[in-house]
Scaffold this active site. Structure first.
Site, PDB file in Angstrom:
ATOM      1  N   SER A   6       0.853  -1.197   0.000  1.00 20.03           N
ATOM      2  CA  SER A   6       0.000   0.000   0.000  1.00 20.03           C
ATOM      3  C   SER A   6       0.881   1.236   0.000  1.00 20.03           C
ATOM      4  O   SER A   6       1.664   1.454   0.934  1.00 20.03           O
ATOM      5  CB  SER A   6      -0.896   0.005   1.237  1.00 20.03           C
ATOM      6  N   HIS A  31      -1.464  -1.421  -4.085  1.00 20.92           N
ATOM      7  CA  HIS A  31      -2.714  -1.030  -3.439  1.00 20.92           C
ATOM      8  C   HIS A  31      -2.706   0.492  -3.252  1.00 20.92           C
ATOM      9  O   HIS A  31      -1.799   1.052  -2.634  1.00 20.92           O
ATOM     10  CB  HIS A  31      -2.776  -1.761  -2.098  1.00 20.92           C
ATOM     11  N   ASP A  33      -4.824   3.672  -1.794  1.00 22.87           N
ATOM     12  CA  ASP A  33      -5.900   4.019  -0.856  1.00 22.87           C
ATOM     13  C   ASP A  33      -6.458   5.403  -1.141  1.00 22.87           C
ATOM     14  O   ASP A  33      -5.747   6.406  -1.002  1.00 22.87           O
ATOM     15  CB  ASP A  33      -5.358   3.985   0.581  1.00 22.87           C
ATOM     16  N   MET A  35      -9.131   8.269  -0.089  1.00 18.08           N
ATOM     17  CA  MET A  35      -9.958   8.706   1.057  1.00 18.08           C
ATOM     18  C   MET A  35     -10.487  10.107   0.791  1.00 18.08           C
ATOM     19  O   MET A  35      -9.761  10.950   0.249  1.00 18.08           O
ATOM     20  CB  MET A  35      -9.113   8.731   2.327  1.00 18.08           C
ATOM     21  N   HIS A  64      -8.507   1.128  -3.705  1.00 17.22           N
ATOM     22  CA  HIS A  64      -9.370   0.909  -2.543  1.00 17.22           C
ATOM     23  C   HIS A  64     -10.113   2.215  -2.278  1.00 17.22           C
ATOM     24  O   HIS A  64      -9.526   3.179  -1.776  1.00 17.22           O
ATOM     25  CB  HIS A  64      -8.493   0.495  -1.348  1.00 17.22           C
ATOM     26  N   MET A  66     -12.269   4.465  -0.339  1.00 20.19           N
ATOM     27  CA  MET A  66     -12.889   4.773   0.958  1.00 20.19           C
ATOM     28  C   MET A  66     -13.526   6.154   0.803  1.00 20.19           C
ATOM     29  O   MET A  66     -13.083   7.142   1.393  1.00 20.19           O
ATOM     30  CB  MET A  66     -11.811   4.750   2.056  1.00 20.19           C
ATOM     31  N   MET A 135     -11.254  -5.836   6.246  1.00 20.26           N
ATOM     32  CA  MET A 135     -10.448  -4.801   6.909  1.00 20.26           C
ATOM     33  C   MET A 135     -10.065  -5.310   8.296  1.00 20.26           C
ATOM     34  O   MET A 135     -10.926  -5.695   9.087  1.00 20.26           O
ATOM     35  CB  MET A 135     -11.241  -3.498   7.056  1.00 20.26           C
ATOM     36  N   ASP A 173      -6.363  -6.180   5.113  1.00 24.05           N
ATOM     37  CA  ASP A 173      -5.785  -4.835   5.001  1.00 24.05           C
ATOM     38  C   ASP A 173      -5.790  -4.146   6.357  1.00 24.05           C
ATOM     39  O   ASP A 173      -6.846  -3.919   6.943  1.00 24.05           O
ATOM     40  CB  ASP A 173      -6.624  -4.039   3.985  1.00 24.05           C
TER      41      ASP A 173
END
Ligand code: DX5
Ligand code: ZN
Length: 217
Positions: A6, A31, A33, A35, A64, A66, A135, A173
């Site tokens: 990540s 990966h 992330d 957000m 991913h 979020m 998660m 994760d």
């Protein structure tokens, strides 16, 4: 067992280099992330990071999300070079539609569940997805402690996958280090996401990934 470094924990000033190190060390996918400060109480990055990484790695870029309205951003990330999407069960009233939207643009689809969400919610969506993400911390931040109670859930999800769709990846994760990596693999995970254990350790990326695979500090 596959490793998905990540980049949240990477040094952003030399992101391309860090991803190249992970690729040379045998990473299976990267990966990313995303957000929005709303779905989770933190901000991270957007599609321009995916676009910058696309020409510098051959690895699949796993995104991913979020964020509160994932459907609004799928096309933008796909155009930037995302190969797969992990979307959350939480807060999505039309998860099946989101998964179909991901497939309609030709990408791999995964569903993520938070620590307090039971495995049962996956039963109906499982046949439609390529990955499940359990998660093992509350989403939003790197460097958190692994939540032990998720191990029993990983075991339950493994049983469900073996019964319904054995080719589906079971990914974990959050808080993954050599010790928790071993516990997750024993519980049935086959893909490990790791940020700080790979990019913020005092070892090289290569050494850190070797230790994760070996399950030893
Ligand atoms: C957390 C993110 C994770 C994060 C993991 O919300 O989804 O992917 O980067 O970081 P570590 O491995 O440091 O727990
Ligand atoms: Zn993540």
């Amino acid at each position: 067992m596959k490793l998905a470094p990540s980049i949240l924990a990477a040094d952003f000033a030399r992101l391309g280099e860090q991803v190249a190190e992970a690729e040379r060390a045998g990473a299976d996918r990267i990966h990313v992330d995303i957000m929005d400060g709303h779905f989770v109480p933190n901000l991270s990055m957007g599609a321009p990071i995916v676009a910058s990484l696309r020409p510098v790695t051959r690895l699949p870029l796993e995104t991913h999300l979020m964020i509160s309205n994932p459907d609004l951003f799928l096309q933008e990330f796909a155009d930037a070079g995302s190969d797969s999407f992990l979307v959350h069960w939480e807060g999505n009233f039309n998860l099946h539609r989101t998964v179909q939207n991901i497939k309609s643009i030709g990408k791999r689809a995964g569903v993520a569940i938070n620590p307090a969400t039971p495995a049962d919610v996956l039963e109906e969506i499982l046949p439609d997805v390529d990955q499940i993400l359990v998660m093992t911390v509350n989403p939003g931040f790197g460097h958190q402690h692994f939540i032990q109670s998720t191990l029993a859930k990983i075991r339950r999800v493994r049983q469900m996958i073996d019964r319904v769709k054995p080719e589906c990846d079971l990914e974990v994760d959050g808080g993954i280090d050599p010790e928790t990596a071993r516990l997750c693999v024993e519980a049935g995970a086959n893909v490990l996401v790791a940020g700080s254990a790979i990019f913020s350790s005092n070892q090289s990326v290569n050494e850190a990934m070797t230790r994760l695979r070996a399950g030893r500090n």
